[in-house]
Design an enzyme around this catalytic site. Structure first.
Site, PDB file in Angstrom:
ATOM      1  N   CYS A 142      13.262  40.041  -2.592  1.00 30.52           N
ATOM      2  CA  CYS A 142      11.893  40.236  -3.086  1.00 30.52           C
ATOM      3  C   CYS A 142      11.812  41.422  -4.058  1.00 30.52           C
ATOM      4  O   CYS A 142      12.398  41.377  -5.126  1.00 30.52           O
ATOM      5  CB  CYS A 142      10.918  40.356  -1.927  1.00 30.52           C
ATOM      6  SG  CYS A 142       9.200  40.033  -2.437  1.00 30.52           S
ATOM      7  N   LYS A 163      -2.324  36.331  -6.191  1.00 34.13           N
ATOM      8  CA  LYS A 163      -1.147  36.608  -5.371  1.00 34.13           C
ATOM      9  C   LYS A 163      -0.404  35.322  -5.029  1.00 34.13           C
ATOM     10  O   LYS A 163      -1.004  34.317  -4.635  1.00 34.13           O
ATOM     11  CB  LYS A 163      -1.565  37.319  -4.082  1.00 34.13           C
ATOM     12  CG  LYS A 163      -0.394  37.723  -3.192  1.00 34.13           C
ATOM     13  CD  LYS A 163      -0.873  38.459  -1.940  1.00 34.13           C
ATOM     14  CE  LYS A 163       0.297  38.911  -1.083  1.00 34.13           C
ATOM     15  NZ  LYS A 163      -0.134  39.625   0.141  1.00 34.13           N
ATOM     16  N   HIS A 235      11.009  35.499   0.657  1.00 28.24           N
ATOM     17  CA  HIS A 235      11.310  36.141   1.946  1.00 28.24           C
ATOM     18  C   HIS A 235      11.815  35.101   2.949  1.00 28.24           C
ATOM     19  O   HIS A 235      11.139  34.795   3.939  1.00 28.24           O
ATOM     20  CB  HIS A 235      10.062  36.816   2.502  1.00 28.24           C
ATOM     21  CG  HIS A 235       9.766  38.157   1.910  1.00 28.24           C
ATOM     22  ND1 HIS A 235      10.540  39.267   2.164  1.00 28.24           N
ATOM     23  CD2 HIS A 235       8.782  38.556   1.068  1.00 28.24           C
ATOM     24  CE1 HIS A 235      10.039  40.314   1.510  1.00 28.24           C
ATOM     25  NE2 HIS A 235       8.978  39.913   0.837  1.00 28.24           N
ATOM     26  N   GLU A 237      13.829  35.499   5.190  1.00 28.32           N
ATOM     27  CA  GLU A 237      14.079  36.162   6.480  1.00 28.32           C
ATOM     28  C   GLU A 237      12.830  36.299   7.337  1.00 28.32           C
ATOM     29  O   GLU A 237      12.917  36.676   8.513  1.00 28.32           O
ATOM     30  CB  GLU A 237      14.683  37.554   6.239  1.00 28.32           C
ATOM     31  CG  GLU A 237      13.685  38.654   5.888  1.00 28.32           C
ATOM     32  CD  GLU A 237      13.160  38.631   4.456  1.00 28.32           C
ATOM     33  OE1 GLU A 237      12.399  39.542   4.087  1.00 28.32           O
ATOM     34  OE2 GLU A 237      13.513  37.706   3.701  1.00 28.32           O
ATOM     35  N   ARG A 249      -4.481  41.320   7.788  1.00 25.88           N
ATOM     36  CA  ARG A 249      -4.484  42.718   7.331  1.00 25.88           C
ATOM     37  C   ARG A 249      -5.291  42.857   6.047  1.00 25.88           C
ATOM     38  O   ARG A 249      -6.120  43.762   5.909  1.00 25.88           O
ATOM     39  CB  ARG A 249      -3.040  43.172   7.094  1.00 25.88           C
ATOM     40  CG  ARG A 249      -2.889  44.575   6.529  1.00 25.88           C
ATOM     41  CD  ARG A 249      -1.546  44.735   5.860  1.00 25.88           C
ATOM     42  NE  ARG A 249      -1.407  43.871   4.689  1.00 25.88           N
ATOM     43  CZ  ARG A 249      -0.251  43.580   4.107  1.00 25.88           C
ATOM     44  NH1 ARG A 249       0.876  44.059   4.601  1.00 25.88           N
ATOM     45  NH2 ARG A 249      -0.221  42.793   3.030  1.00 25.88           N
TER      46      ARG A 249
END
Length: 309
Positions: A142, A163, A235, A237, A249
């Site tokens: 990333c 985003k 990502h 992972e 969040r």
């Protein structure tokens, strides 16, 4: 074969509960094998979560691996105690005399900053420069991928209006690379970023090859043609709940954030997320360790200089 990590590292207990084999230093010493030496530069705020994610993937191979955790001393860590860092992490000064089979540089929540504005940028540049002669293959993830492409090749990142957030479908652009062996024709990967790199900036650089892309998330997987550098813009992972936690969040902060795409069943945040990327993540990490680290690195790490000429 297992990964060898400190016995009291918090991630160890989580991995044992998942039936991932963790080897003690005492037992490892009795195996007549040269383990792979892998250093993880963990730039993420929640160290334990990221450690667990990466160790889970590294532990799913037939190779014995010694893992060293690395931190940036020029950065003030707010989400982990200094005692934890002193116990489990090394500084660059403590490992710079060593050579490693592999290096993993994680992402970091600093992508909206110019690279030069990141407080540990100078230290990170030192690590990346050191890696060229002291690490056989480096895997960048990333923001780590964006930082590596910028430092090594002058490829900048671009802000996106919305985003890139969710789990996106990808395809293989180049089937010749060992890194994509076993990939499905289409596969899924999580992304969570406000910036991107562009194909047209990568194509003119003869040392690099684009291996995988997404129509909606853009370039995903890039490698240096000799396998010594790998750049992953997503990502793979990530744990199942990470995007969910990021979503809530950002909502709590009052941000204008969309529900992550292709993640919640029927886009309902009350439902359990669907994991579509787990098998891809295991294949990617297995391929990197097998084809670019284990099969290529010299038995004597002191000979890395000759091996990478």
């Amino acid at each position: 074969m297992p990964i060898k990590i400190p016995e009291n590292l918090p991630a160890a207990e989580v991995l044992r509960e998942e039936n991932i084999f963790i080897m003690t230093e005492e037992r490892a010493a009795h195996q007549d094998i040269r383990p792979l030496e892998i250093v993880i530069l963990n730039l993420m705020p929640n160290k334990i979560v990221t450690e667990t994610q990466l160790l889970r993937l590294l532990g799913n191979t037939p190779l014995q691996i010694n893992v060293v955790l690395l931190r940036m001393v020029s950065h003030s860590h707010k989400n982990v105690s200094q005692e934890y860092l002193d116990t489990f992490y090394k500084s660059f000064d403590q490992i710079s005399h060593r050579k490693f089979d592999g290096l993993i540089i994680t992402g970091a929540p600093v992508e909206t900053l110019d690279f030069e504005q990141v407080d540990y940028w100078e230290e990170l540049k030192e690590v990346m420069d050191w890696s060229k002669k002291n690490v056989f293959s480096t895997l960048h993830i990333c923001w780590g991928a964006q930082a590596g492409l910028y430092y090594h090749y002058g490829i900048n990142k671009y802000h996106v209006s919305k985003k890139i957030f969710g789990v996106f479908e990808h395809s293989v652009s180049c089937e010749d690379s060992p890194l994509v062996r076993g990939f499905d024709d289409t596969f899924w990967v999580p992304h969570s970023r406000h910036t991107q790199i562009k194909r047209e900036d990568i194509e003119p650089i003869k040392e690099l090859m684009i291996l995988s892309e997404s129509k909606k998330a853009g370039v995903y997987l890039v490698e240096r043609k000799d396998g010594r550098q790998v750049f992953v813009t997503g990502h793979p992972e990530y744990d199942p709940e990470v995007l969910k936690k990021e979503y809530y969040r950002d909502l709590k902060k009052g941000m204008d954030i969309d529900i992550p795409v292709n993640y919640f069943p029927h886009d309902d945040p009350e439902k359990r997320p669907v994991v579509r990327w787990r098998s891809h993540a295991y294949i990617l990490f297995n391929n990197w360790l097998n084809y670019y680290v284990y099969q290529q690195t010299p038995y004597n790490l002191d000979n890395i200089d000759q091996a990478i000429l």
